[in-house]
Scaffold this active site. Sequence first.
Site, PDB file in Angstrom:
ATOM      1  N   SER A   1      -1.035   3.874 -12.128  1.00  0.00           N
ATOM      2  CA  SER A   1      -1.351   5.261 -11.776  1.00  0.00           C
ATOM      3  C   SER A   1      -0.164   5.985 -11.155  1.00  0.00           C
ATOM      4  CB  SER A   1      -2.546   5.291 -10.820  1.00  0.00           C
ATOM      5  OG  SER A   1      -2.278   4.564  -9.634  1.00  0.00           O
TER       6      SER A   1
ATOM      7  N   GLU B   1       7.332  -0.974 -18.399  1.00  0.00           N
ATOM      8  CA  GLU B   1       5.983  -1.503 -18.178  1.00  0.00           C
ATOM      9  C   GLU B   1       5.658  -2.516 -19.276  1.00  0.00           C
ATOM     10  OE1 GLU B   1       2.677  -2.891 -17.328  1.00  0.00           O
ATOM     11  OE2 GLU B   1       3.409  -1.419 -15.864  1.00  0.00           O
TER      12      GLU B   1
ATOM     13  N   GLN C   1      -8.527   0.867 -11.800  1.00  0.00           N
ATOM     14  CA  GLN C   1      -8.997  -0.217 -10.944  1.00  0.00           C
ATOM     15  C   GLN C   1     -10.120   0.161  -9.974  1.00  0.00           C
ATOM     16  OE1 GLN C   1      -5.814  -2.683  -9.298  1.00  0.00           O
ATOM     17  NE2 GLN C   1      -4.436  -1.989 -10.928  1.00  0.00           N
TER      18      GLN C   1
ATOM     19  N   CYS D   1      -6.895  -0.671  -2.004  1.00  0.00           N
ATOM     20  CA  CYS D   1      -8.293  -0.297  -1.750  1.00  0.00           C
ATOM     21  C   CYS D   1      -8.900  -1.171  -0.661  1.00  0.00           C
ATOM     22  CB  CYS D   1      -9.122  -0.391  -3.026  1.00  0.00           C
ATOM     23  SG  CYS D   1     -10.721   0.429  -2.867  1.00  0.00           S
TER      24      CYS D   1
ATOM     25  N   ASP E   1       1.342   1.619  -4.294  1.00  0.00           N
ATOM     26  CA  ASP E   1       1.075   0.449  -3.464  1.00  0.00           C
ATOM     27  C   ASP E   1       2.326  -0.263  -2.995  1.00  0.00           C
ATOM     28  OD1 ASP E   1      -1.573   1.016  -3.887  1.00  0.00           O
ATOM     29  OD2 ASP E   1      -1.908  -0.587  -5.341  1.00  0.00           O
TER      30      ASP E   1
ATOM     31  N   LYS F   1      -3.531   1.744   0.967  1.00  0.00           N
ATOM     32  CA  LYS F   1      -3.026   1.781  -0.405  1.00  0.00           C
ATOM     33  C   LYS F   1      -4.194   2.065  -1.343  1.00  0.00           C
ATOM     34  CE  LYS F   1       0.640  -1.501   0.760  1.00  0.00           C
ATOM     35  NZ  LYS F   1       1.766  -0.565   0.664  1.00  0.00           N
ATOM     36  N   THR F   2      -4.308   3.306  -1.779  1.00  0.00           N
ATOM     37  CA  THR F   2      -5.415   3.721  -2.632  1.00  0.00           C
ATOM     38  C   THR F   2      -4.917   4.634  -3.744  1.00  0.00           C
ATOM     39  OG1 THR F   2      -5.928   5.741  -1.389  1.00  0.00           O
ATOM     40  CG2 THR F   2      -6.955   3.693  -0.619  1.00  0.00           C
TER      41      THR F   2
ATOM     42  N   ALA G   1      -6.231   7.466  -4.325  1.00  0.00           N
ATOM     43  CA  ALA G   1      -6.220   8.809  -3.749  1.00  0.00           C
ATOM     44  C   ALA G   1      -4.897   9.092  -3.050  1.00  0.00           C
ATOM     45  CB  ALA G   1      -7.379   8.954  -2.764  1.00  0.00           C
TER      46      ALA G   1
ATOM     47  N   CYS H   1     -10.898   6.457   1.102  1.00  0.00           N
ATOM     48  CA  CYS H   1     -11.640   5.232   0.810  1.00  0.00           C
ATOM     49  C   CYS H   1     -13.082   5.616   0.478  1.00  0.00           C
ATOM     50  CB  CYS H   1     -11.620   4.278   2.004  1.00  0.00           C
ATOM     51  SG  CYS H   1      -9.986   3.615   2.409  1.00  0.00           S
TER      52      CYS H   1
END
Length: 409
Positions: free
Chosen positions: A25, A46, A54, A172, A309, A317-318, A320, A352
Site C-alpha cells: 500500500s 516488488e 491486509q 495493525c 510499516d 503501523k496501519t 490509515a 485502528c
Amino acid sequence: MAATPSPADAPVSGRHRVAVIGGGSAGISVAARLRRAGVSDITLIEPSDTHWYQPLWTLVGGGQAPLHASRRPEGSVVPDGVRWIRRHALAVDPDTRTVTLSGDAELTYEYLIMAPGLQLDWSDVPGLAEAVGHHAVSSNYAPEYAPRTWELIRRMRSGTAVFTHPATPLKCGGAPQKIAYLAADHWRRRKVLDDIRIVLVIPDPAMFKVPAWSRVLEKVAARYGIEVRLRSEMTAVDGGAREVTISDHTSGTKETLGYDFLHAVPPQSAPDWVKASPLADPASPQGFVAAHKHTLQHPSYDNVFAVGDVANLPTSKTGAAVRKQAPVVAGNVLDVMNGRSPSHRYDGYTSCPLVTARDRMLLAEFDYDLNPTPTFPLLDPFKERRTMWAFKRYGLPPIYWHGMLTGRL
C-alpha cells in the site's frame, strides 16, 4: 497502458530517477502520487505477483469475508507508466545510490522510497514456526492461515482459547484483540461461550495506548469474560502437547497453558537486508528505517524517504497511517527534486478500526500526541457502532483499491 513487469532475467541498467522498494500500500500510493504529479521515470521493485488488502484478514479469520476479496494481481495496481521490476531487493548502498537485486542485478537511483514493509519472525518464538497451521494454531497475519482461524473458531465448543500479541511493534496493533472479540461474540451467539476460557495476552501495561479507548476495551473484554494478561507475551509453543508458554514481565514468572485453540501473532521486524543497511535506525531494535517523524526524510540521506510499516516512527503501523504518509512523502520528494526543503508534514495520524463484535466497531483515530482525531467529529468515537463495522467491511475496501492506491486520496 497498464504497467507490465520486467522479465526476471531482463538486464537492469541505467540510472532511475525514482526507485520505490515495495509494492504494498505504501509503495504503490507514493508511486501513484508521483505519477500524477508528472514524474515520468519511476521504477517499482516488488517480487510478488499478488497485492493483498491486509486489513480484511481479521474479518476473514472471523468468518465475515472471503480471502479472495483481499487479493488482486500486483500488475493491476501498479500505476500506468511505472516500470515494475519483479525482483527481490537484497541490499542498498545510499552512498553510491545503488540497490542490489536478486539475479545478480543492480540499479542506481537519484531518489529512493523505502516501502518494503515488515517481515513476520515466526522463528523468534521457539516452536511457533512448526506449530502454526497445525496443532490448532492459526494466525490472521498470513493469508494462508486466516481462513483456518475461522475453521478453528467455528468448530470450537469448549476448552481454552489463547490470543497473543507480540512485544515488538507490529502492523495493525489492534488486530490481535479484534479476533478475540469476534471469536467470543460467535461463541456467545452459539451459546457455548460459558464453556470456553478465553485468555488474551498483551505485552503493554494497558489494553490500548489511548486511555479513553483502553477503558472501552476493558469493558468489552469483561463483557465476554476474557482473561486479560497485561505486560505478558507468548515465549514458546509446544504444538504437539498443545501448550503455550506465557511470560509475565511484571513478576518475571512463566506459565504453561494448555490450549484447544491458539491465535498467535508473531514478532515482526524490518526485512533482514534493511536491518543490515546504513538506512536502519540504530535506535530501532527491529531495524526499521530512520526517518524524520514529520517529513519522513532520512536524517543522513536527503534523497531517501521511508513510508509505511518499515519507517521508524512513534505511531501505530496501519494502512490509515500510510494514507496520511503517502501525500507527505510524495510532496517532499517533489520539494527535494526542485531544490527546496521538505514542506509537507505528517502529524502521526493513525487509525485502528477496533471490531468488538460481529456487527460493532470502534474507530480509534489519533496522532503522535495520542489526541483523538476523528474523521466523523459529530459521532462519539468511544461508542461501538454498527455503522462503523459496515464502513470497515464494505466502505474501506473500495476506498483502498480505487482511491488510496490510485493517488486520489
